[in-house]
Scaffold this active site. Structure first.
Site, PDB file in Angstrom:
ATOM      1  N   HIS A 159       0.654  -1.171   0.108  1.00 16.01           N
ATOM      2  CA  HIS A 159       0.013  -0.039   0.088  1.00 16.01           C
ATOM      3  C   HIS A 159       0.993   1.230  -0.073  1.00 16.01           C
ATOM      4  O   HIS A 159       0.760   2.054  -1.134  1.00 16.01           O
ATOM      5  CB  HIS A 159      -0.950   0.049   1.340  1.00 16.01           C
ATOM      6  N   HIS A 186       4.041   6.998   5.538  1.00 17.23           N
ATOM      7  CA  HIS A 186       2.680   7.597   6.224  1.00 17.23           C
ATOM      8  C   HIS A 186       2.044   6.755   6.939  1.00 17.23           C
ATOM      9  O   HIS A 186       0.926   7.361   7.827  1.00 17.23           O
ATOM     10  CB  HIS A 186       1.731   8.094   5.058  1.00 17.23           C
ATOM     11  N   GLU A 228       0.858   5.364  12.218  1.00 18.19           N
ATOM     12  CA  GLU A 228      -0.491   5.033  12.787  1.00 18.19           C
ATOM     13  C   GLU A 228      -0.891   3.581  13.078  1.00 18.19           C
ATOM     14  O   GLU A 228      -1.699   2.999  13.852  1.00 18.19           O
ATOM     15  CB  GLU A 228      -1.383   5.529  11.475  1.00 18.19           C
ATOM     16  N   ASP A 229       0.004   2.520  12.164  1.00 18.86           N
ATOM     17  CA  ASP A 229      -0.481   1.213  12.312  1.00 18.86           C
ATOM     18  C   ASP A 229       1.050   0.321  12.958  1.00 18.86           C
ATOM     19  O   ASP A 229       0.711  -0.811  12.808  1.00 18.86           O
ATOM     20  CB  ASP A 229      -0.443   0.532  10.906  1.00 18.86           C
ATOM     21  N   ASP A 241      -3.209   8.437  -0.967  1.00 19.52           N
ATOM     22  CA  ASP A 241      -3.594   7.591   0.033  1.00 19.52           C
ATOM     23  C   ASP A 241      -5.013   7.062  -0.291  1.00 19.52           C
ATOM     24  O   ASP A 241      -5.473   5.817  -0.418  1.00 19.52           O
ATOM     25  CB  ASP A 241      -3.376   7.908   1.219  1.00 19.52           C
TER      26      ASP A 241
END
Length: 721
Positions: A87, A111, A115-116, A176
């Protein structure tokens, strides 16, 4: 995880855009990091696309970003079973193909790490610098565990605020979302629809405003396929049928657009103008819109001609040749070079008629204009450094906010009004409404400045854009030198002068909301009305005391109530309040007169507004903690009152009512007649009486007018907050 799995049944992809083999990249990504001296195979396609725009770019930072992203996402899989690293690789390729510079690509690879994964912003800052850290932070979502249902709107607010300082934040977000929309097929239909609606309402308008047409058009097609599948399939069938008609030998003769393109090429070659003539197919949504507009599609409606030249002057030379050698459709001509769109777009638009009567739309632009038309702000590279490819990170100014040469006026206005909308629902609703306004106008101020406003904006919007909260005191305007009401809609190029009242206690009228298009104006007006419920009632709502309402909030002076200041109690007409030096006015919601039992409250500007005790506004003011001010009547008998006459509609009714009022020796300060409803008419009069004792007789005289079935003192419900 923020990205979704690949859909085998995804809509047709746009032609000419290289796509990623996600399974191949997945296998490459699983091989893990490579040696320090070699670029990972998985980002070879990114490096190739980036070098096409920046031949001298240093790719070492991309290698380091990929290694961190791959190692941190290792073990995470997309719903299609591919490694998650595919991704960020896909998002980075999209940006590289559009010409994004190295810093943006580095942040794009990273990016989703904060967050992940366990990677922190501090780690990103330490390894890649403040610039990359800022971009990654800007696109990192807020946690639902912390924000609940407000997580999505607050994430967009955070992202927009970050975009105000660096437009590259939104570039990454758009890429995104494009890749997530391309791979949305395995999601439940209801979730696909929800994501598609947010994309339609927020992301696509943002892509349009930032000029990133390449992303915007594909997002439109993907949303179209999800939200309107039947219309999408019909459009695809029309496009396939048109393509089938032009396949095989003799395509140029069968395709009217190709025939015109060949003729245009010949004309320009003979004129000695170096130009490249291309056929630019319309995307699905564009074909659908043309079909809706024209009813039946012509052979030339499936595409447009694109003429690319070297210099601006060549654009006009091409236009001259086309209009000389072909029959032009004058109504289709638009010059976006002399007057660029607010999203950086520049081009000449025209349409010409071919030999067989076919009409072809033509776009004329330079190669540079074409790059900006496709990639918008992404084509500008790094706006904060002299070297757009891999330039040094710019130093931050002392005040902590750098000037963004690419920040458009609409973004500045958005950043201003969002500060006044702390409630997530208000922000989310207002944002969607604001982004739905897709055209801008420029109006000129009399001091030489300009105001950028959305198309359809009124003088109310101009007032709040120029003066902020001081616009509460606006009473009118001059547009192009002539007096105009505040509801007047402005046109591009108008000159506007706003007129402010000297009375600081005046405020906006509720009907201003009918004319306010900008969120800043609507939020400011609504906030003032909520904070001043006592001033939102009756015919004088929101207007300076002692003024006569005109159309749309324009005012004309009427007799002024007496106001005195000094060491003694202040008075208004025959009312005296226990607050020295305070201006006094009689409330328009209940219009008290002697000998009514009254009380007062301090309002905006330090004035005291006098109400009858039974007025609903009194209970409301007490409930919000306002302290009453003592009021008494003087010996003066003159008073002002507002009366409401309810009647059945008939000819000469207004004349008979005004005659009855004049006979009672009352002066009409203002009068309002509402449109008839079910044969009933409502009249509102503000009157000046020489003696309050004559009020009962006046009301009886008005009730005696044929057709009038009730006359009452004005008494309105208090506004709720």
């Amino acid at each position: 995880m923020s990205a979704e799995a690949t859909s085998p049944g995804a809509p047709i992809r746009r032609r000419g855009r290289p796509r990623i083999d996600l399974r191949r990249l997945g296998r490459v990504a699983l091989l893990g990091p490579v040696s320090r001296d070699r670029l990972p195979d998985a980002i070879g396609h990114v490096a190739e696309a980036h070098r096409a725009h920046y031949p001298d770019a240093d790719l070492s930072i991309l290698r380091r970003a990929y290694v961190l992203a791959e190692s941190s996402h290792r073990g995470q899989m997309r719903k299609s079973g591919e490694p998650y690293i595919t991704h960020p690789l896909a998002v980075t390729l999209i940006l590289a193909q559009l010409g994004a510079e190295t810093t943006t690509l580095t942040a794009s690879l990273l990016h989703d790490t904060v967050e992940d994964t366990d990677v922190t912003l501090d780690q990103v800052r330490d390894q890649f610098g403040k610039e990359v850290c800022y971009l990654v932070d800007g696109v990192t979502k807020l946690e639902k565990v912390d924000y609940g249902a407000a997580a999505e709107p607050e994430t967009f607010r955070k992202m927009l605020v970050a975009t105000g300082d660096d437009v590259r934040v939104m570039s990454i977000k758009l890429a995104d979302r494009l890749h997530n929309m391309r791979t949305l097929g395995v999601m439940r239909p209801e979730k696909q629809a929800r994501i598609a609606k947010v994309t339609r309402d927020v992301l696509i308008p943002l892509a349009e405003r930032l000029g990133v047409q390449a992303l915007k058009t594909e997002l439109e097609d993907l949303v179209f396929a999800i939200l309107h599948p039947e219309e999408y399939e019909r459009t695809r069938a029309l496009i396939d049928a048109a393509a089938a008609r032009t396949e095989g030998s003799g395509a140029a003769r069968q395709d009217p657009l190709a025939a015109i393109a060949e003729s245009v090429t010949t004309v320009l070659r003979e004129a000695g103008i170096p130009a490249e003539v291309l056929i630019r197919p319309r995307h699905f949504v564009s074909v659908h819109r043309v079909g809706v507009k024209r009813g039946e599609l012509r052979g030339t409606d499936f595409g447009r001609l694109l003429v690319l030249v070297g210099e601006d002057a060549d654009c006009y030379a091409v236009l001259g040749e086309l209009h000389t050698c072909f029959t032009p459709v004058i109504s289709e001509f638009k010059d976006f070079i002399a007057a660029p769109k607010f999203n950086l777009y520049q081009s000449l638009h025209t349409a010409v008629v071919g030999e067989d009567g076919a009409v072809a739309e033509v776009l004329i632009r330079t190669h540079r204009m074409h790059k900006v038309a496709e990639a918008g702000v992404i084509a500008l590279g790094n706006p904060y450094a002299a070297d757009s490819g891999t330039g040094p990170q710019p130093a931050e100014p002392a005040d902590g906010e750098r000037a963004d040469p690419t920040r458009p006026g609409w973004l500045s206005r958005l950043l201003e009004w969002q500060q006044s909308a702390p409630d997530p629902d208000t922000f989310w609703t207002t944002l969607r409404a604001d982004l739905a306004q897709d055209r801008e106008i420029t109006v000129f101020r009399t001091d030489g400045g300009t105001l950028g406003l959305p198309a359809g904006a009124s003088c109310v919007d101009a007032a709040y854009a120029q003066y902020g909260d001081e616009a509460h005191n606006c009473i009118g305007a001059r547009v192009n030198g002539r007096l105009a009401t505040l509801g007047t809609v402005l046109s591009d190029g108008d000159t506007v002068q706003l007129l402010l009242a000297e009375d600081a206690a005046s405020g906006p009228s509720p009907d201003w909301l009918d004319h306010a298009r900008t969120p800043a104006a609507r939020i400011a007006i609504t906030g003032w009305l909520d904070a001043h419920p006592e001033d939102t009632q009756g015919p004088h709502a929101g207007r300076p005391a002692g003024t006569r309402p005109g159309q749309h909030g324009h005012t004309r002076p009427g007799p002024q109530p007496q106001q005195t200041t000094g060491s003694g109690p202040a008075t208004a007409a025959s009312a005296v309040v226990d607050r020295p030096d305070a201006p006094v006015r009689l409330a328009g919601c209940c219009t008290p007169v002697p000998p009514d039992a009254v009380t007062g409250f301090v309002v905006r500007g330090g004035a005291v507004t006098v109400h009858r005790l039974e007025c609903p506004a009194v209970a409301r003011m007490r409930s919000i903690g306002r302290t009453p001010v003592g009021v008494s009547w003087t010996d003066s008998t003159e008073c002002r009152v507002t009366l409401i006459a309810e009647s059945f509609g008939r000819p000469r009714l207004l004349a008979d009512l005004t005659e009855a009022i004049a006979t009672a020796d009352a002066a009409i300060i203002s009068a309002t007649v509402e449109p008839p409803s079910e044969q009933r008419v409502r009249h509102t009069y503000t009157l000046q009486l020489p003696d309050a004792a004559g009020l009962p007789a006046l009301m009886r005289a008005m009730r005696d007018v044929p057709g009038v079935y009730d006359v009452s003192r004005a008494k309105h419900r208090a506004a709720t907050v």
